[in-house]
Structures are given as structure tokens and as C-alpha cells.
Design a protein around this motif. Structure first.
Motif, PDB file in Angstrom:
ATOM      1  N   ALA A   1      52.841-133.211  40.555  1.00 49.22           N
ATOM      2  CA  ALA A   1      53.617-132.647  39.447  1.00 49.22           C
ATOM      3  C   ALA A   1      52.741-131.773  38.561  1.00 49.22           C
ATOM      4  N   VAL A   2      51.499-132.214  38.307  1.00 50.73           N
ATOM      5  CA  VAL A   2      50.596-131.422  37.483  1.00 50.73           C
ATOM      6  C   VAL A   2      50.241-130.114  38.186  1.00 50.73           C
ATOM      7  N   GLY A   3      49.987-130.174  39.492  1.00 48.62           N
ATOM      8  CA  GLY A   3      49.659-128.959  40.233  1.00 48.62           C
ATOM      9  C   GLY A   3      50.767-127.930  40.177  1.00 48.62           C
ATOM     10  N   LYS A   4      51.999-128.365  40.364  1.00 47.40           N
ATOM     11  CA  LYS A   4      53.135-127.450  40.281  1.00 47.40           C
ATOM     12  C   LYS A   4      53.253-126.874  38.871  1.00 47.40           C
ATOM     13  N   ALA A   5      53.095-127.742  37.853  1.00 51.28           N
ATOM     14  CA  ALA A   5      53.200-127.271  36.470  1.00 51.28           C
ATOM     15  C   ALA A   5      52.073-126.292  36.125  1.00 51.28           C
ATOM     16  N   LEU A   6      50.881-126.505  36.671  1.00 51.75           N
ATOM     17  CA  LEU A   6      49.795-125.563  36.442  1.00 51.75           C
ATOM     18  C   LEU A   6      50.123-124.195  37.026  1.00 51.75           C
ATOM     19  N   CYS A   7      50.735-124.186  38.197  1.00 52.69           N
ATOM     20  CA  CYS A   7      51.151-122.904  38.791  1.00 52.69           C
ATOM     21  C   CYS A   7      52.175-122.213  37.900  1.00 52.69           C
ATOM     22  N   GLU A   8      53.138-122.971  37.398  1.00 59.10           N
ATOM     23  CA  GLU A   8      54.157-122.387  36.522  1.00 59.10           C
ATOM     24  C   GLU A   8      53.522-121.826  35.254  1.00 59.10           C
ATOM     25  N   PHE A   9      52.512-122.539  34.744  1.00 58.61           N
ATOM     26  CA  PHE A   9      51.833-122.047  33.546  1.00 58.61           C
ATOM     27  C   PHE A   9      51.082-120.751  33.826  1.00 58.61           C
ATOM     28  N   GLU A  10      50.290-120.708  34.912  1.00 57.78           N
ATOM     29  CA  GLU A  10      49.521-119.500  35.191  1.00 57.78           C
ATOM     30  C   GLU A  10      50.426-118.314  35.508  1.00 57.78           C
ATOM     31  N   ALA A  11      51.603-118.593  36.067  1.00 53.00           N
ATOM     32  CA  ALA A  11      52.542-117.508  36.345  1.00 53.00           C
ATOM     33  C   ALA A  11      53.111-116.929  35.058  1.00 53.00           C
TER      34      ALA A  11
END
Length: 651
Positions: free
Chosen positions: A624-634
Motif C-alpha cells: 500500500a505504501v509503495g502504491k501511494a508513493l507512486c501516486e505522490f511522485e506522479a
């Protein structure tokens, strides 16, 4: 060290305490970040001035750029790439376009990077799950977070930092590093403080710091002239680089070509590794703007394709991530004359080659007053250093250097065994793992294997090595599997540390990365000895209470071997990648992390808000954190950053 009284109060109400902390921290993070958005506040994360942002659900973008070639990425099917005619045609296109890319205005390069960022965001889920499938990870497993973080997130993170650097070059002519972020060590060595920079850095990786130490000839005044040197020439000419991709961490190949595009002004042909060439179609869509414009091509196949490309007249330079054996075969050839050519310095390859070639990574454990909680947490840290990505990492910890006279050594080994026993076995997806494990285990009758034999599983193995045996393969051969060795050295903390550094430098093969674990109280008691150890370690990345993998993930730090290798003695490689500040004279990167996680860090002497790090194999929320990190960097925003932080607190 956390007192027993504190733990007695903390443990029974752990869930309630974390819930309250999470709510308060989330509110604090949102308010703080929103305040920082206002004019005159601290920088958060500068995006390209072109204004391109999109969410993960955005479609792949086809940008309208000049001089497009007729063939797009959608035609890049592997079955069509195994003929000499296809390779020759692609190389001709790249050779014709290499000067165009080198001379392209920075504003247009920013458009390309922004488009690749959008494509990466759109394909992040497909990318992460394709890698998870290949590694036999259930989509519901927290370990899928490894694929989110070490794949699309690392790529999005790098693109954002390259965008920031290119904007600085467009505005001022060179990358910028404020003078207050540069210091000079005793003896004159220049050190640049490169992380954290933004408010987001301090929130999402609280307590993580990174420095870049320069080579001895760099002074504080000359440092700016060593940054972004490729952009200083008035008449820039391009290069065609062959990038030989790695088969393990999925972002390695994208990060390698991004560095070549940004730092060297090169166009690239990426030869996919057969182990993960299933990602090729995804990468072709991610980099479609570069492919369409004739700046990037992909090649597939085995060693015969690699040999053909290496020897092709149109290839100007080569970058390889792999093994020293593959490097030597490229540079000196194979067969009975190869050794003589290497001995006499007569390579068959007559073009520049850079490389990242692995390591026998040490983890040095400095004795100190550790609590039971410290032992458990650091056992998770060490297990992660070994077992992240099933052990198939060039900087996976391979040799634990332990203090023989410390009563914590048997306790730490027991805690490490518990982590291995309570975490799932991993599928050995990389070829040859079982053979490598058997070779390293031979001659160690007391070695402990933690997994039952089953199809596709190579047992995690812990073995003790005689520190006086110079021929033990665990000390001189990169394992590239899930074998962890340990040695014990005598002495009090200071003498042990000096001996451990000497052992790592002189007895272990490679110079890529080394880990050092030390309690804050011990560090405070012997700061000169710790500083001396960091300075003396001849490794391209040194991680203190962290894993050197962090130095790979954050693009601000150069990634590569300690400088000084040559073609005939290549060691862990020549040159660097990542390196968002575009340093040309770096010596090593140094990463610092909290010894204890939040909330115990509040009383450890080095307070931070970093909970169990998301790259830990024991983190329940890493997917979940990995996916959220991607959403943040996007699409960086205070709310997305706070969402990452809230998820991280549950790990």
C-alpha cells in the motif's frame, strides 16, 4: 535505548497509542505542508515548468514532438528483434539522431521527461504486478511493495529530480547546490549534503540523510565546476550508448538510460536481460516519446545479440549492470587468449565502457547497549539487507562482521533466525541460485537452512566463516542468492571497529556498498572512531543504520563503485549512474538512518518520525505504501504525502 518503564507503558496500549499518533501526525502533516505551499515558504518539490502532472489513472501520453520517426514503440515485439537487419536499422536511426538529442533545448528535454513520468504513472500497476507475477508473489502479498518501490516509484522519483536539475541548468547554466549545504572535513575533503531538501523529503523519509563525499582534488570553490560538466560545452555532440540491462531490480535499466539521456546527452539502445524481458513492452510504452523521436531503441535476445551490439561500429560507448565476468568477456573476449589480453592490457573492446558489477557486501555491527527491541528491529534490518528481492541484489548483505566479545552477538543471531523462521520463503526466480547456494554452503557443516526443500525454493542459509580463511568463497564471490555468512572479530568497540573496516576493505571482494549499524549512545561515546570508519571504508555507498539500497533508490546520490578501478581490475565497476546533481568527481555516498523506528526513536537520542521502513521485508503495509508513493511522485501534494505517512505508520 528505550527504558523498560517506557515499554511497559507502551506495549499494552500499542494500538490505541498508534491510532492517536496517526491521527495527530496526519493533521500535523497536512497543516504543515499546506503552510509550506504559500509564497515565501520552503520549497516542496518543483515540477517542470511545463506544468505536466497526472494521476495513476491517466492514459499513456503520445506527445507531439518534432522529427518523429515512422516507427513507434507499439511495434516493438520481441519476436521481431532478433535479426541483424532490425538491429542495424535501429542503430542507424539512433546514430542519425544522437546529435539532435545532445543539442536539444532543455525546455524540450523537460517535455520528454514529463511525458515519460506520465506514462510511468499510467503503467505503474501493470509494471509492479508483472514483476510480482514473474517472482511468484501473490498480488495480495505485502512483498509486492518491493516491486512498486524498486520499479515505478524509483523511476518516478528519479525523473522528478532530473527535472529539477534541468530546470536549474536552464535558469542558471548549471546544477545548483547552496553553499550552506557544502562542508569541508578535517583534511580538506569536501562533503555535499544532498538529502533531505524539501518538506516532502523530511516527511516521507523522516530521519534519512544523505551526503556525497568528493574526491580529494575537489575544493569547496571548485565543486560547482565539477557539476553538470556535459552542459558546459558550447558545441555538444551526441553519443550512441548500448545499455546492457540487469535482470533483477526492474528500475535498473530505466534508471540507467535516464542517466545517459540527462547526464551524458546520449541516445540509447537498451538490450533487455532475458530474465526480465517480459517488462520490455511496458518499458517501450513508458519511453514511447523517446522511441518515436528516434532517441531510444530496444533489443531482445541472448548473449549473441549482446556480442553483436558490443562490436557494432555505430555503438560509441557501453554501460553494463551485471557481473565482472561478463564485463571481462566484453572487454577482453573469451577463449584461451582472453587472460593474456587482460594481463597485458590489450582489450578487444576499443570504446568506453562504464559498469556496475556487484559486491560482497559487509554489514558491520558495532557493539553497544542494545535493548531487546533494538535487537529485534536490527535483525529485521539485516534480514531485509539480505532477503529484499529474494536475495538477488548486487548490494544484498553477504557478510555480517560481528563483535566476538559482545554479549549481544548470540542474541542478534537468534533474533535474525527468528525473522527468517517467521517470514515466507521466496521463489528463486534468478537462474543459477541453487548452484550458487550449494557452492557457498560446501565446507560449512554447521550451516543452518531455514526453509524446507520445495520446487523453486532455495533455502535461506546462515553460515559462520573463519575470518582467517582467505579462500572461503563467501568472502570473495558474490552470492547473488539468499546465503548470509558471518565472521566474528575480537576487541573492544573501537578496536573491533578498526579491525572490521580493515577486514571489509582487504578481505571482501568489491567496493560497491557497505553497511554499518551503531547505537546512538555508542556513536556519541566514540564519534571520532565512527567518523574514521566511514571515511576509511572504500565503498561507493556507506549506509549507517540503513541499507545501501536506500542509496540506490534516492537519485540524489551517485550510484557506483568506489573510484579507482580500471579495465584490467574492474572490481565493482567504473563510473556512476543516478547522480541527480551531476557530480563528476564524487568518491562515495553516505546514508544515515535512525537506529530505532518511530515512536521508540523519540527516546533513542536521535528522534525521527520514520516508522518501520517500507522496504523492510517485515513491513505489512509496504504494498500500500509503495502504491501511494507512486501516486505522490506522479502528482505531489500535501494530502498525498500525508496519505503515505498515515499508511507508513501502520507498517
Amino acid at each position: 535505548m528505550v527504558s523498560s518503564a517506557f515499554m511497559a507503558l507502551y506495549e499494552p496500549g500499542k494500538k490505541a497509542v498508534l491510532a492517536a499518533l496517526e491521527g495527530g501526525f496526519l493533521a500535523f502533516a497536512v497543516v504543515s505542508l499546506l503552510r509550506c505551499v504559500s509564497p515565501g515558504r520552503a520549497q516542496i518539490l518543483r515540477r517542470s515548468q511545463t506544468g505536466h502532472e497526472s494521476g495513476l489513472a491517466a492514459p499513456t501520453v503520445h506527445v507531439d514532438l518534432p522529427l518523429q520517426e515512422t516507427r513507434g514503440a507499439s511495434a516493438g515485439l520481441r519476436a521481431n528483434w532478433l535479426t541483424v537487419e532490425h538491429l542495424d536499422r535501429d542503430l542507424a536511426v539512433l546514430a542519425a539522431r544522437k546529435d539532435s538529442w545532445a543539442q536539444l533545448p532543455i525546455g524540450t528535454k523537460l517535455e520528454y521527461l514529463s511525458a515519460v513520468s506520465r506514462n510511468t504513472a499510467a503503467l505503474a500497476r501493470s509494471w509492479a504486478l508483472a514483476a510480482a507475477d514473474a517472482k511468484h508473489l501473490s498480488h495480495s502479498s505485502p512483498l509486492v511493495g518491493e516491486e512498486w518501490i524498486s520499479g515505478p516509484w524509483a523511476t518516478l522519483y528519479a525523473i522528478n529530480r532530473y527535472i529539477r536539475t534541468l530546470e536549474e541548468i536552464r535558469q542558471t547554466g548549471s546544477p545548483q547546490l547552496p553553499r550552506h549545504r557544502v562542508r569541508v572535513r578535517p583534511g580538506g575533503q569536501v562533503v555535499a549534503d544532498v538529502f533531505p531538501v524539501t518538506v516532502y523529503d523530511r516527511l516521507l523519509l523522516s530521519g534519512i540523510r544523505a551526503e556525497v563525499w568528493m574526491q580529494p582534488d575537489v575544493t569547496r570553490d571548485s565543486l560547482p565546476q565539477t557539476m553538470g560538466t556535459g552542459y558546459r560545452a558550447a558545441d555538444r555532440h551526441g553519443h550512441l550508448c548500448l545499455v546492457l540491462g540487469a535482470g533483477n531490480i526492474s528500475s535498473i535499466a530505466p534508471l540507467d538510460i535516464l542517466y545517459k539521456f540527462v547526464a551524458d546527452g546520449a541516445v540509447c539502445i537498451l538490450k533487455m536481460n532475458p530474465v526480465n524481458d517480459y517488462l520490455g513492452p511496458i518499458f517501450e510504452r513508458v519511453f514511447e516519446p523517446f522511441v518515436t523521436a528516434g532517441y531510444l531503441r530496444f533489443a531482445y535476445g541472448g548473449s549473441e545479440i549482446g556480442r553483436y551490439l558490443c562490436s557494432h561500429d555505430l555503438i560509441d560507448e557501453i554501460h553494463i549492470t551485471g557481473s565482472d565476468r561478463t564485463h571481462d568477456a566484453i572487454v577482453f573476449g573469451s577463449g584461451p587468449d582472453a587472460a593474456e589480453r587482460k594481463r597485458t592490457g590489450n582489450p578487444v573492446l576499443r570504446k568506453p565502457i562504464t559498469s556496475e558489477l556487484g559486491n560482497v557486501s559487509p554489514t558491520i555491527v558495532v557493539p553497544g547497549r542494545w535493548s531487546d527491541a533494538d535487537l529485534r528491529f536490527q535483525a529485521e534490518n539485516i534480514a531485509t539487507q539480505k532477503m529484499h528481492n529474494a536475495g538477488f541484489n548486487c548490494i544484498a548483505s553477504q557478510v555480517l562482521i560481528l563483535p566476538r566479545d559482545w554479549d549481544g552477538t548470540p542474541k542478534l543471531l537468534a533474533a535474525l533466525a527468528h525473522v527468517f523462521q517467521t517470514t515466507p520463503a521466496r521463489y528463486a526466480y534468478y537462474p543459477g541460485a541453487a548452484d550458487r547456494q550449494r557452492r557457498l554452503r560446501e565446507g560449512h557443516p554447521n550451516a543452518v537452512e531455514y526453509d524446507a526443500a520445495e520446487t523453486g525454493v532455495v533455502p535461506r542459509t546462515l553460515l559462520q566463516v573463519d575470518a582467517d580463511d582467505p579462500n572461503d568463497p563467501a568472502l570473495c564471490t558474490e552470492a547473488f542468492c539468499n546465503v548470509l555468512a558471518y565472521v566474528e572479530l575480537p576487541g573492544d568497540p573501537a578496536s573491533f571497529l578498526d579491525a572490521a573496516v580493515q577486514f571489509a576493505n582487504e578481505r571482501l571482494w568489491g567496493t560497491l556498498g557497505a553497511n554499518l549499524i551503531v547505537h546512538p549512545a555508542t556513536q556519541a561515546a566514540m564519534p571520532a572512531a565512527i567518523d574514521r570508519a566511514i571515511a576509511a571504508l572504500r565503498y561507493g555507498c556507506v549506509a549507517v543504520n540503513a541499507w545501501t539500497g536506500v542509496g540506490f533508490f534516492i537519485t540524489e546520490t551517485p550510484w557506483g563503485a568506489y573510484p579507482g578501478h580500471c579495465l584490467a581490475d574492474v572490481g565493482s565497476g567504473i563510473g556512476v549512474v543516478h547522480n541527480a546533481h551531476l557530480f563528476s568527481r564524487s568518491q562515495k555516498s553516505v546514508i544515515y538512518a535512525p537506529f530505532a523506528p518511530f515512536p521508540r526513536s523519540a527516546v533513542s537520542g536521535r528522534p525521527s518520525l520514520l516508522p518501520r521502513p517500507p522496504w523492510f521485508i517485515t513491513n505489512r503495509m509496504q504494498a500500500a505504501v509503495g502504491k501511494a508513493l507512486c501516486e505522490f511522485e506522479a502528482r505531489p501534494s500535501p494530502l498525498r504525502a500525508a496519505a503515505v505517512a498515515a499508511l507508513a505508520l501502520r507498517g
